[in-house]
Design a protein around this motif. Structure first.
Motif, PDB file in Angstrom:
ATOM      1  N   ALA A 101      36.671 -28.380 -20.775  1.00 23.72           N
ATOM      2  CA  ALA A 101      37.465 -28.400 -19.550  1.00 23.72           C
ATOM      3  C   ALA A 101      38.639 -27.440 -19.716  1.00 23.72           C
ATOM      4  O   ALA A 101      39.062 -27.140 -20.824  1.00 23.72           O
ATOM      5  N   GLY A 102      39.147 -26.949 -18.603  1.00 25.12           N
ATOM      6  CA  GLY A 102      40.285 -26.043 -18.690  1.00 25.12           C
ATOM      7  C   GLY A 102      41.082 -26.047 -17.400  1.00 25.12           C
ATOM      8  O   GLY A 102      40.620 -26.529 -16.366  1.00 25.12           O
ATOM      9  N   VAL A 103      42.300 -25.528 -17.488  1.00 22.77           N
ATOM     10  CA  VAL A 103      43.159 -25.430 -16.311  1.00 22.77           C
ATOM     11  C   VAL A 103      43.666 -24.002 -16.212  1.00 22.77           C
ATOM     12  O   VAL A 103      44.064 -23.410 -17.216  1.00 22.77           O
ATOM     13  N   ALA A 104      43.626 -23.456 -15.016  1.00 26.08           N
ATOM     14  CA  ALA A 104      44.219 -22.144 -14.785  1.00 26.08           C
ATOM     15  C   ALA A 104      45.286 -22.309 -13.712  1.00 26.08           C
ATOM     16  O   ALA A 104      44.992 -22.767 -12.610  1.00 26.08           O
ATOM     17  N   VAL A 105      46.518 -21.998 -14.060  1.00 24.94           N
ATOM     18  CA  VAL A 105      47.618 -22.161 -13.101  1.00 24.94           C
ATOM     19  C   VAL A 105      48.231 -20.799 -12.808  1.00 24.94           C
ATOM     20  O   VAL A 105      48.574 -20.068 -13.733  1.00 24.94           O
ATOM     21  N   THR A 106      48.359 -20.485 -11.538  1.00 28.79           N
ATOM     22  CA  THR A 106      49.034 -19.247 -11.159  1.00 28.79           C
ATOM     23  C   THR A 106      50.375 -19.607 -10.523  1.00 28.79           C
ATOM     24  O   THR A 106      50.428 -20.426  -9.607  1.00 28.79           O
ATOM     25  N   LEU A 140      39.829 -12.980 -12.643  1.00 33.52           N
ATOM     26  CA  LEU A 140      38.631 -13.584 -13.227  1.00 33.52           C
ATOM     27  C   LEU A 140      38.619 -13.429 -14.748  1.00 33.52           C
ATOM     28  O   LEU A 140      38.242 -14.346 -15.469  1.00 33.52           O
ATOM     29  N   HIS A 141      39.036 -12.275 -15.213  1.00 31.92           N
ATOM     30  CA  HIS A 141      39.050 -12.087 -16.663  1.00 31.92           C
ATOM     31  C   HIS A 141      40.067 -12.987 -17.348  1.00 31.92           C
ATOM     32  O   HIS A 141      39.812 -13.525 -18.411  1.00 31.92           O
ATOM     33  N   ARG A 142      41.217 -13.136 -16.724  1.00 36.37           N
ATOM     34  CA  ARG A 142      42.231 -14.018 -17.315  1.00 36.37           C
ATOM     35  C   ARG A 142      41.735 -15.470 -17.325  1.00 36.37           C
ATOM     36  O   ARG A 142      41.756 -16.142 -18.350  1.00 36.37           O
ATOM     37  N   VAL A 143      41.286 -15.937 -16.169  1.00 33.50           N
ATOM     38  CA  VAL A 143      40.900 -17.341 -16.037  1.00 33.50           C
ATOM     39  C   VAL A 143      39.673 -17.651 -16.902  1.00 33.50           C
ATOM     40  O   VAL A 143      39.512 -18.744 -17.420  1.00 33.50           O
ATOM     41  N   ASP A 164      37.820 -20.379 -28.277  1.00 29.94           N
ATOM     42  CA  ASP A 164      37.174 -21.402 -27.456  1.00 29.94           C
ATOM     43  C   ASP A 164      38.103 -22.531 -27.014  1.00 29.94           C
ATOM     44  O   ASP A 164      37.773 -23.271 -26.109  1.00 29.94           O
ATOM     45  N   ASP A 165      39.250 -22.688 -27.687  1.00 26.26           N
ATOM     46  CA  ASP A 165      40.043 -23.898 -27.448  1.00 26.26           C
ATOM     47  C   ASP A 165      41.194 -23.734 -26.475  1.00 26.26           C
ATOM     48  O   ASP A 165      42.059 -24.600 -26.403  1.00 26.26           O
ATOM     49  N   ILE A 166      41.228 -22.642 -25.733  1.00 21.01           N
ATOM     50  CA  ILE A 166      42.351 -22.454 -24.808  1.00 21.01           C
ATOM     51  C   ILE A 166      42.219 -23.449 -23.659  1.00 21.01           C
ATOM     52  O   ILE A 166      41.269 -23.403 -22.891  1.00 21.01           O
ATOM     53  N   SER A 167      43.183 -24.392 -23.584  1.00 23.44           N
ATOM     54  CA  SER A 167      43.104 -25.424 -22.538  1.00 23.44           C
ATOM     55  C   SER A 167      43.710 -24.906 -21.238  1.00 23.44           C
ATOM     56  O   SER A 167      43.279 -25.298 -20.163  1.00 23.44           O
ATOM     57  N   HIS A 168      44.733 -24.052 -21.349  1.00 27.49           N
ATOM     58  CA  HIS A 168      45.444 -23.590 -20.162  1.00 27.49           C
ATOM     59  C   HIS A 168      45.603 -22.078 -20.144  1.00 27.49           C
ATOM     60  O   HIS A 168      46.044 -21.490 -21.135  1.00 27.49           O
TER      61      HIS A 168
END
Ligand code: ADP
Ligand code: MG
Length: 418
Positions: free
Chosen positions: A374-379, A362-365, A344-348
Motif C-alpha cells: 500500500a502507498g500514499v501519494a500526497v500533493t 506518474l513517475h514520482r507517484v 520497495d518500502d516507500i510508504s509516502h
C-alpha cells in the motif's frame, strides 16, 4: 510510451503545450514531453535495399526510439538514445551504420561496444540480418573465446566490429586491429557497461578513435554518470528519450492537500509525523528548494536526506544508502536525481511542488505502492495551483482526491486482518 526529445517538431502533438513557469532556480530538467505518432519505415528515407530488408524481417513500423533517433543518426549527428529493454535500440543504431558505411572504405569503420558476450553476439546477429543486402561484414569479439580465432576473423576483414571493452583492448594491444578508420562508435547498453566497471576502458577506447567520428550512445536508463561520460566524448549530441508510463497500482491513495506558501512546510511536517509514514520521498522542482527545505526541516529536528544533481556521486550514494538502510526516514529529491531509485518500502511520496507534467507526476507517484504494497501519494498545492493539478490529473488519466490534514491522515489503507 512517451517521447522526450529536444526536437519537438517531428512527433505529433505536444502533451504539455503550456509554457513552463519561470522558476527562481533552473529546474533540473527542461525537456518537452511528446507522444510519438507511429512511423512507418517507408517514411524514414532509407535505401530501397534497407526497406526490403526490414520488411523481410517483419518490421513494419519503426519503434519510437528508432523513429526518434534514425533521422539524426542518418544525418551524421551524435545521438544519446534512451529506451527500455526490448524497444529496438539495436536497429536504431544498426540501420544508420549499415546505410552510411561503404564496403570499399576498408576495415573497422564502425565499432560497437557492448557490456557482455551475450549482447555482443546478439548485436552482431542483428547487424548481420540488417546488413544482408549491403556487402558489409561484422565480426564479434569478446572474452572467453579463442583470441586466435578472432584474430583470424579480423584478418579476413571486418567493416563492423562488435566488442566487449576488455577483449577489444587485448586485440588493440596485439595490433590485430586498429581504430584509426572508425567513423561511427556506438556505446550500447551504456548504463550496464559503466555499471560493470568498464568506464576507464571505454574512455580509453574512445580516445583512440578519430575525434571527428560519430558517437551514438544507447541505454535503458540514463544515470547522471552515463550522461557525463557521454558529454565528454560526444559532439553536440541530440537526446531522444522514450519512457513508458508507470501504472499507478490501486493500492496507492492519491490525495492533494490545499495549503499556502507560508504553511507548506508545516503541512509537510504534519504529514511526516503520521504513524503510518515508514519511508517518505519528498519531491521538489529545483535544487534550491531541495536545499532550503532540508535546512528548514533540519531546523525542526527532522533528519532528512538530500538527492539532487549538484551533489557529488559520493554524497548521493551516501544519502541513498542511509535511506535504504532506514537510518533516515525522509529523503528530498529532484526529479532527475530520483531516476533509477529503486526501493520497495516507500510508504509516502509527497509532492512538495506540484509536478509540471503528467509524466513527472506518474513517475514520482510510481515510487510508492511497489511490489503490491500500500502507498500514499500526497500533493501539496496552494490555492492558485488547483488548475495546474487538475490538468496533470486529466492528462495522467488518474484521480487525485482532496484531503484535509485533520480528517484524512494517517492515510495509508492497511488491509483488514482476517
Ligand atoms: P533493445 O536493445 O532495446 O533491448 P533489441 O534491439 O534487442 O532491443 O530489439 C528487441 C527485439 O525487437 C528484437 O528481437 C528485434 O529484432 C525486434 N525489433 C526491433 N525493431 C523492430 C521493429 N521496428 N518492429 C518489430 N520488431 C523489432
Ligand atoms: Mg540492446
Amino acid at each position: 510510451m512517451v517521447l522526450r526529445s529536444s526536437s519537438r517538431a517531428r512527433f505529433g502533438r505536444p502533451l504539455a503545450a503550456r509554457p513552463r513557469p519561470v522558476a527562481a532556480a533552473p529546474v533540473d530538467e527542461a525537456l518537452s514531453t511528446i507522444i510519438p505518432e507511429p512511423v512507418s519505415f517507408s517514411e524514414l528515407a532509407l535505401s530501397v535495399a534497407m526497406q526490403n530488408t526490414v520488411a523481410e524481417l517483419g518490421y513494419t513500423m519503426a519503434t519510437p526510439i528508432q523513429a526518434g533517433s534514425l533521422p539524426f543518426a542518418m544525418a551524421g549527428r551524435d545521438v544519446i538514445g534512451q529506451a527500455q529493454t526490448g524497444s529496438g535500440k539495436t536497429a536504431a543504431f544498426g540501420i544508420p551504420i549499415i546505410e552510411r558505411l561503404d564496403p570499399r572504405d576498408g576495415p573497422v569503420q564502425a565499432l560497437v561496444l557492448c557490456p557482455t558476450r551475450e549482447l555482443a553476439v546478439q548485436v552482431h546477429d542483428e547487424l548481420t540480418r540488417l546488413g544482408k543486402r549491403h556487402e558489409l561484414r561484422s565480426v564479434a569479439i569478446y572474452g572467453g573465446d579463442s583470441i586466435g580465432r578472432q584474430m583470424e576473423e579480423l584478418r579476413q576483414g571486418a567493416h563492423i566490429v562488435v566488442a566487449t571493452p576488455g577483449r577489444l583492448g587485448d586485440h588493440i594491444q596485439r595490433r590485430s586491429l586498429t581504430l584509426a578508420n572508425v567513423r561511427v562508435c556506438v556505446l550500447d547498453e551504456a548504463d550496464r557497461m559503466l555499471d560493470m566497471g568498464f568506464a576507464p576502458d571505454v574512455e580509453r577506447i574512445l580516445r583512440q578513435c578519430p575525434p571527428q567520428r560519430q558517437t551514438l550512445l544507447f541505454s535503458a536508463t540514463m544515470p547522471e554518470w552515463v550522461r557525463r561520460l557521454a558529454l565528454r566524448h560526444m559532439h553536440d549530441p541530440e537526446t531522444v528519450e522514450i519512457s513508458t508510463r508507470p501504472e499507478i497500482p490501486s493500492e496507492v491513495r492519491q490525495l492533494y492537500v490545499q495549503t499556502t506558501w507560508a504553511d507548506k512546510t508545516d503541512a509537510l511536517a504534519q504529514i511526516l509525523d503520521q504513524p503510518d509514514v515508514v519511508m517518505a520521498l519528498i519531491f521538489v522542482e529545483t535544487k534550491r528548494t531541495a536545499d532550503v527545505l532540508q535546512a528548514q526541516l533540519g531546523g525542526r529536528g527532522y533528519q532528512v536526506g538530500l538527492l539532487h544533481g549538484d551533489l557529488t556521486q559520493r554524497e548521493r550514494d551516501r544519502a541513498m544508502q542511509q535511506f535504504r538502510a532506514s537510518h533516515i526516514k525522509y529523503l528530498i529529491a529532484t526529479n532527475v536525481a530520483a531516476r533509477g531509485l529503486d526501493i520497495d518500502d516507500i510508504s509516502h511520496v509527497i509532492n512538495y511542488d506540484v509536478p509540471l507534467t503528467p509524466d513527472e507526476y506518474l513517475h514520482r507517484v510510481g515510487r510508492t505502492g511497489r511490489a503490491g504494497r500500500a502507498g500514499v501519494a500526497v500533493t501539496l498545492i496552494t490555492p492558485s495551483e488547483i488548475l495546474k493539478l487538475r490538468d496533470v490529473e486529466k492528462h495522467a488519466r488518474t484521480h487525485i482526491e482532496p484531503a484535509t490534514l485533520d480528517e484524512d491522515f494517517p492515510a495509508l489503507v492497511v488491509s483488514a486482518e482476517a
